[in-house]
Design an enzyme around this catalytic site. Structure first.
Site, PDB file in Angstrom:
ATOM      1  N   ASN A   1      -2.784 -11.204   8.091  1.00 51.10           N
ATOM      2  CA  ASN A   1      -3.693 -10.080   8.279  1.00 51.10           C
ATOM      3  C   ASN A   1      -5.079 -10.427   7.730  1.00 51.10           C
ATOM      4  O   ASN A   1      -5.222 -10.758   6.542  1.00 51.10           O
ATOM      5  CB  ASN A   1      -3.167  -8.843   7.542  1.00 51.10           C
ATOM      6  N   GLU A   2      -6.055 -10.389   8.592  1.00 47.74           N
ATOM      7  CA  GLU A   2      -7.469 -10.511   8.211  1.00 47.74           C
ATOM      8  C   GLU A   2      -7.796 -11.667   7.278  1.00 47.74           C
ATOM      9  O   GLU A   2      -8.243 -11.446   6.133  1.00 47.74           O
ATOM     10  CB  GLU A   2      -7.943  -9.206   7.570  1.00 47.74           C
TER      11      GLU A   2
ATOM     12  N   GLN B   1       0.822  -1.213   0.000  1.00 46.69           N
ATOM     13  CA  GLN B   1       0.000   0.000   0.000  1.00 46.69           C
ATOM     14  C   GLN B   1       0.856   1.264   0.000  1.00 46.69           C
ATOM     15  O   GLN B   1       0.472   2.281  -0.539  1.00 46.69           O
ATOM     16  CB  GLN B   1      -0.938   0.001   1.215  1.00 46.69           C
TER      17      GLN B   1
ATOM     18  N   HIS C   1       0.158  -9.648   4.392  1.00 48.82           N
ATOM     19  CA  HIS C   1      -0.874  -8.604   4.402  1.00 48.82           C
ATOM     20  C   HIS C   1      -1.464  -8.539   2.986  1.00 48.82           C
ATOM     21  O   HIS C   1      -1.109  -7.683   2.180  1.00 48.82           O
ATOM     22  CB  HIS C   1      -0.276  -7.261   4.823  1.00 48.82           C
TER      23      HIS C   1
HETATM   24  C1  BGC Z   1      -6.633  -3.624   5.810  1.00 49.18           C
HETATM   25  C2  BGC Z   1      -5.846  -2.408   5.409  1.00 49.18           C
HETATM   26  C3  BGC Z   1      -6.786  -1.374   4.787  1.00 49.18           C
HETATM   27  C4  BGC Z   1      -7.791  -0.996   5.839  1.00 49.18           C
HETATM   28  C5  BGC Z   1      -8.742   0.105   5.453  1.00 49.18           C
HETATM   29  C6  BGC Z   1      -7.944  -3.339   6.465  1.00 49.18           C
HETATM   30  O1  BGC Z   1      -8.862  -4.262   6.006  1.00 49.18           O
HETATM   31  O2  BGC Z   1      -5.842  -4.473   6.610  1.00 49.18           O
HETATM   32  O3  BGC Z   1      -4.839  -2.801   4.538  1.00 49.18           O
HETATM   33  O4  BGC Z   1      -6.125  -0.276   4.280  1.00 49.18           O
HETATM   34  O5  BGC Z   1      -8.551  -2.124   6.174  1.00 49.18           O
HETATM   35  O6  BGC Z   1      -9.673  -0.294   4.527  1.00 49.18           O
END
Ligand code: BGC
Length: 558
Positions: free
Chosen positions: A279-280, A144, A235
């Site tokens: 991540n998520e 990002q 990520h």
């Molecule tokens: C992510 C980030 C993203 C943020 C805002 C999260 O789901 O980990 O990478 O920028 O949300 O949308």
């Protein structure tokens, strides 16, 4: 006026042919919710109408209602039935949890008293609630920040080809050392960043020493400036070759990310004590495999429900194995490893329509219930007869903490003739972000209390606001810190807060420039960074906390 326009719209739209052309229940439902919306509009615009006009509008509404009465009742009944069916379909073992949720969240009677609610409008920071080890941080993700030009070997680059619209984004890759000074100026003591696997291992087993050295220098620089480096291993992006092997669709591919994890630990383990494995997983799986409705990430598989849950299960498997790999190498070190979950939960505004159905469906897709169940028991299970059958049981839950990303708790109010209206309806006084999320600090408070029951320390790994005009950021930060503080006051074990994001960046499917999350604004042309006014709310809070810690510290013995 809204009321008149809505009524006219319904009168013009709802003739017999519309029911023939479109699915009956959808149309009937939309009609019912439009009528409801019109009624609400008449009420809220009462001061603009004289008595005769109000009477006339009400009578036109009544005529509309009587004309379709039977259909509307049918729709209401169907909505109720559908709620139960979805509850049943989304997992027998979650029944209990649904009941809890209904108690806690679904009832729109918000559990906060008027005084509590009011206190969120005038949040007061109390530094004494944050212990001296508290991690005050900011977070970023390499792709990002550095864009397709700097990270050219991953699956997102392929996804955004041929335009490569993210370019070099902030060009953090070439400015990371200078950026450390900017991080330091924020007063933070911890920095969460991701290592770009595709740059480190551009082809299987072949490592780019320069890229590894790049992260080693960054870690050293952070530490030299009093900032603890905290690393995310996955990520959303990974090497293209990994994507071509089927990425997390295949269990056998997990070995690749475990090998990468070991390599990273060997390179950075000396300096990095906090690791985030994945991540998520819920966002990665749902965005990538549920396209059409919500999905907008690669590989964008249309409604691949079975695959979506298989991918999710594999991400959990990967987390477990990555956790073990780091722990095996870390030996006696106090290294901490955890997964990061996005706590996304939908709330239905009304109990009598399709809102609860959509709510349950969306909650199921974003798997917060499933995550909680996994974190508690080590069991992940998704079963829908004929559609999904996936399970994974880890012999023990792994994690030294749970990382939580919290942005919002969307309110669903299906209807008013436009399916888009499912999203984010405002409640009076609620602030909205440029992502069209409501900022709902109370939701963070509720979740922290709920997650505390898992018995592990919690860390807020992301929380932030897209706010290009910077007119909401400061208040947002104050409110979210207040929510945390309320939870900590009640004993919630929270070890840190990482604001998202340190810098403006490329926001996945939205690309560059439209969603500005940064404490620092970035001009993507000149790469110039400038502190946003709103960021001062965060810096000030940390400053106050530091002063308070220093004033209560034991005097040093000579
Ligand atoms: C992510 C980030 C993203 C943020 C805002 C999260 O789901 O980990 O990478 O920028 O949300 O949308």
């Amino acid at each position: 006026m809204t009321a008149i326009a809505l009524i006219r719209n319904i009168e013009e739209q709802y003739n017999e042919s519309i029911f023939e052309e479109h699915p009956l229940y959808l149309q009937t439902y939309l009609l019912a919710s439009s009528l409801f919306a019109a009624l609400e509009a008449i009420k809220s615009e009462a001061h603009l109408l004289n008595a005769d006009e109000t009477k006339e509008l009400r009578s036109r509404l009544r005529t509309l209602y009587l004309g379709q009465q039977e259909r509307i009742h049918q729709a209401a009944l169907t909505a109720r039935l559908a709620t139960y069916v979805v509850a049943w379909l989304t997992g027998e073992h979650l029944k209990e949890r649904f009941t809890d949720l209904d108690k806690m969240f679904v009832q729109r009677a918000a559990p906060l008293s008027p005084e509590q609610k009011h206190s969120y409008l005038e949040p007061v920071f109390d530094p004494t609630l944050f212990p001296k080890e508290f991690q005050w941080g900011a977070g970023t993700c390499e792709y990002q920040l550095s864009g397709a030009e700097n990270c050219s070997h991953n699956q997102w680059v392929e996804w955004e080809a041929p335009e490569r619209q993210t370019g070099t984004a902030t060009d953090h890759w070439n400015r990371s050392i200078e950026d450390v000074q900017l991080l330091k100026a924020l007063n933070i003591n911890s920095y969460r960043f991701s290592v770009e696997w595709s740059e480190i291992e551009p082809s299987p087993g072949a490592y780019n020493q320069e890229a590894i050295a790049h992260y080693q220098s960054l870690c050293k620089e952070l530490k030299a400036n009093g900032i603890t480096p905290c690393v995310t291993l996955h990520h959303f992006t990974h090497p293209l070759w990994f994507e071509e092997l089927g990425a997390f669709e295949k269990e056998e591919n997990i070995a690749h990310i475990v090998r990468f994890t070991e390599k990273m630990y060997d390179a950075l383990g000396e300096d990095v004590e906090m690791w985030f494995t994945i991540n998520e997983p819920n966002v990665y799986a749902s965005q990538g495999y549920h396209s059409g409705f919500i999905g907008s990430f690669p590989p964008k598989g249309s409604y691949r429900y079975q695959m979506m849950f298989e991918v999710y299960a594999n991400l959990l498997r990967a987390h477990d194995q990555m956790y073990d790999a780091i722990k095996a190498k870390a030996g006696d070190r106090s290294t901490k490893v955890g997964i990061v979950h996005q706590m996304l939960e939908f709330e239905a505004e009304r109990s009598w329509d399709f809102g609860p159905v959509v709510q349950k469906y969306m909650n199921w897709i974003f798997m917060s219930d499933a995550f909680m169940h996994f974190a508690r028991t080590g069991e992940f299970k998704a079963y829908v007869p004929g559609l999904v059958d996936v399970s994974y049981t880890s012999e023990r839950p792994r994690g030294d903490f749970i990382g939580i990303n919290y942005y919002t708790k969307p309110l669903i109010k299906v209807g008013c003739g436009n399916p888009d209206h499912m999203w984010a309806h405002s409640e009076e006084g609620e602030v909205y972000t440029d992502m069209n999320f409501r900022t709902h600090p109370e939701g963070l408070y509720q979740w922290l209390r709920e997650l505390h029951s898992l018995g592990l320390p919690l860390v807020i790994t992301e929380n932030g606001i897209a706010d290009a005009s910077d007119d909401r950021r400061g208040f947002f930060i104050q409110q979210q810190l207040y929510a945390i503080q309320q939870a900590m006051k009640e004993g919630v074990n929270l070890g840190g807060y990482f604001h998202w994001s340190a810098f403006d960046n490329a926001e996945w499917e939205h690309g560059l420039g439209t969603k500005r999350f940064g404490l620092y604004a970035v001009d993507f042309e000149t790469k110039e960074r400038s502190l946003r006014e709103g960021a001062r709310a965060y810096m000030n809070a940390i400053e106050i906390w530091k002063e308070q810690i220093e004033s209560t510290a034991e005097p040093k013995k000579d």
